[in-house]
Design a protein around this motif. Structure first.
Motif: not given
Length: 531
Positions: A164, A299, A304-305, A322, A441, A443
């Motif tokens: 990710r 993370e 992504w987060r 992406n 998000s 990612a």
């Protein structure tokens, strides 16, 4: 008897391959166990016996029992079928690959609980350490600790974080350079000049990086844990990283005073490494729960987060494909090429009024694309508002953004115009337009890699490139038939149970004709000691 009953039962490896998404299968190769030379099996046996003896007191407690639990023996190179029969019980599987596969492929496989096993084995010249992926490292290094369920869960989750993470265009250049260096170093026909150029190419690729990408940080976290990790106390740590467990040189060197040991922390993601030399510093995890603590902290730094403006900035400077996840769950895959800042921060973590995505753009939900990619650009305007089902529209958003146009499809608009606080904006007159209150998000890579790969995948990016194939063929041809026969005879003597003096003496006389074949001499010395 029914036709169904007569169908052959697929092998464990075939079942593992059949479970893979289609876009990953093209990177898989047959192991071809019969193609390993007698010297290849001698290399395996030499390394594994020495490692097992050296690691019985220094490796994590799961190591020795984990070898048997994952189908790995000491005497010969394991077959993937043997490994998969054991791995299935652990919720994992293994497939064969050649050399360095793309990082996104490696990490996606790992997130699915699949070990990518390099089908080749290192040459006897590089028996202590090799920068190229090989079956010693990938199987005897990575597989045994999977017997520990907590570590196995970490490896999957670490794979997902790497998958990710957002990679930059320079990351691709570094990957290609590493792959080239590994091929050249394992090619018996490579000249010193070719090796020098390959090393310089890797240095130049690393120097070209404009910044440290999320993907690079993810690879560092993986390196300092899954590849070169120690666990336990700083005074008496145990080995669990695959790079340590599969290298005779590293396994001994890592516990010496020459290697600094520091507690594992998120700083490992900011610590560079050099694949061409032994590591001067290693990180020590308290236990495998400690790995999760650091991974969770890592993370939390990823687009992504985090999503929002942070994720957009990462995607913008990466210059790669992406995907953005909008607040209604819609996913947009493409290349972020611009963003227009908002007046102040309208939603937590988002200070963007408009994001611009270069085409092609693919729409999906839950990682499943439902239609062909849109060839033009897409715009995401952040804020709340309504668009008519068809016809003219105007949007006046709290960010100071004002848009007008004509809606002709679900998301398609034409004659698009816009300004922010009276300043006209350079916008495409024909695009897809989306409204989203937030951006949960951003990612790495496409949201639906399989569909994107079907449309835009590089047909030349096969499981094995031409350079790798040629180097592998030259390596196999470098073993003369008479020398191969001597290795076979040595193995037959060992496996026969009784080592006859006259047969061993005859073998030694013929082996003396190859004084530079140190591995064969080591085999004979061991046979003599067994008499």
């Amino acid at each position: 008897m029914s036709d169904t009953a007569m169908l052959p039962v697929p092998s464990p490896t075939r079942r593992a391959i059949d479970r893979l998404p289609t876009h990953l299968r093209r990177f898989v190769v047959d192991q071809d166990h019969e193609a390993y030379t007698p010297r290849d099996h001698a290399v395996w046996r030499h390394i594994l016996h020495r490692l097992a003896g050296r690691l019985k007191d220094t490796a994590h407690a799961s190591y020795l029992s984990g070898l048997a639990a994952t189908g790995i023996g000491l005497e010969r190179i394991p077959s993937l079928d043997e490994m998969n029969e054991k791995l299935e019980a652990l919720g994992w599987s293994a497939v064969g690959v050649r050399g360095f596969i793309p990082p996104a492929v490696f990490t996606e496989l790992q997130s699915l609980g699949v070990l990518a096993i390099a089908a080749d084995i290192r040459s006897h010249e590089h028996i202590e350490y090799t920068p190229a992926p090989d079956i010693v490292h990938e199987s005897a290094g990575h597989a045994p600790i999977l017997a520990d369920q907590r570590y196995a869960a970490y490896l999957k989750r670490c794979g997902e974080a790497g998958f990710r993470a957002i990679a930059s265009v320079e990351d691709q250049a570094v990957y290609e350079a590493i792959r080239n260096l590994s091929v050249v170093k394992e090619d018996p026909a490579a000249t010193e000049e070719e090796v020098r150029l390959a090393q310089e190419r890797l240095h130049a690729a690393g120097a070209s990086r404009r910044y440290v990408s999320e993907s690079t940080k993810a690879s560092r976290l993986y390196w300092w844990t899954a590849e070169y990790g120690l666990v336990g106390s700083l005074e008496d740590p145990k080995l669990y990283g695959a790079g340590l467990l599969s290298s005779l040189g590293e396994a001994a060197h890592c516990l010496t005073l020459a290697v600094k040991k520091v507690p594992l922390s998120l700083s490992c993601a900011d610590t560079e490494y050099d694949i061409t030399r032994m590591q001067p510093q290693l990180f020590v995890a308290r236990d495998f729960d400690h790995l999760f603590e650091v991974l969770e902290a890592f993370e939390a730094t990823l687009g992504w987060r985090r999503g929002g403006d942070h994720g957009l900035e990462e995607a913008l400077r990466a210059r790669t494909v992406n995907h953005l996840v909008l607040d209604d769950g819609l996913e947009l895959t493409g290349k972020v090429v611009a963003r227009i800042p908002a007046r102040g921060e309208l939603v937590p973590g988002l200070a963007t009024a408009l994001a611009r995505i270069e085409g092609p753009v693919q729409l999906s939900r839950h990682g499943q694309a439902g239609q062909r990619p849109w060839p033009g650009e897409a715009l995401v305007a952040f804020g709340s508002g309504l668009l008519p089902h068809r016809g003219a529209f105007s949007l006046d958003l709290p960010s100071g953004l004002f848009l007008t146009g004509f809606r002709v499809g679900e998301h398609e608009v034409i004659n698009l115009r816009g300004h922010q606080d009276g300043r006209p904006l350079d916008l495409p007159s024909w695009a897809l337009l989306f409204l989203s209150g937030s951006l949960p998000s951003v990612a790495g890579g496409p949201a639906d890699p399989g569909s994107w790969d079907a449309w835009f995948g590089d047909p030349s990016a096969l499981a094995e490139g031409e350079a790798e194939a040629q180097a592998r063929d030259r390596k196999a041809q470098a073993l003369p038939g008479d020398l191969a026969a001597l290795y076979v005879e040595a193995r037959t003597l060992r496996e026969g149970g009784r080592i006859e003096a006259h047969r061993l003496g005859s073998l030694a006389v013929r082996a003396a004709e190859h004084p530079g074949e140190w591995l064969l001499q080591a085999e004979l010395a061991e046979l003599e000691a067994m008499r």
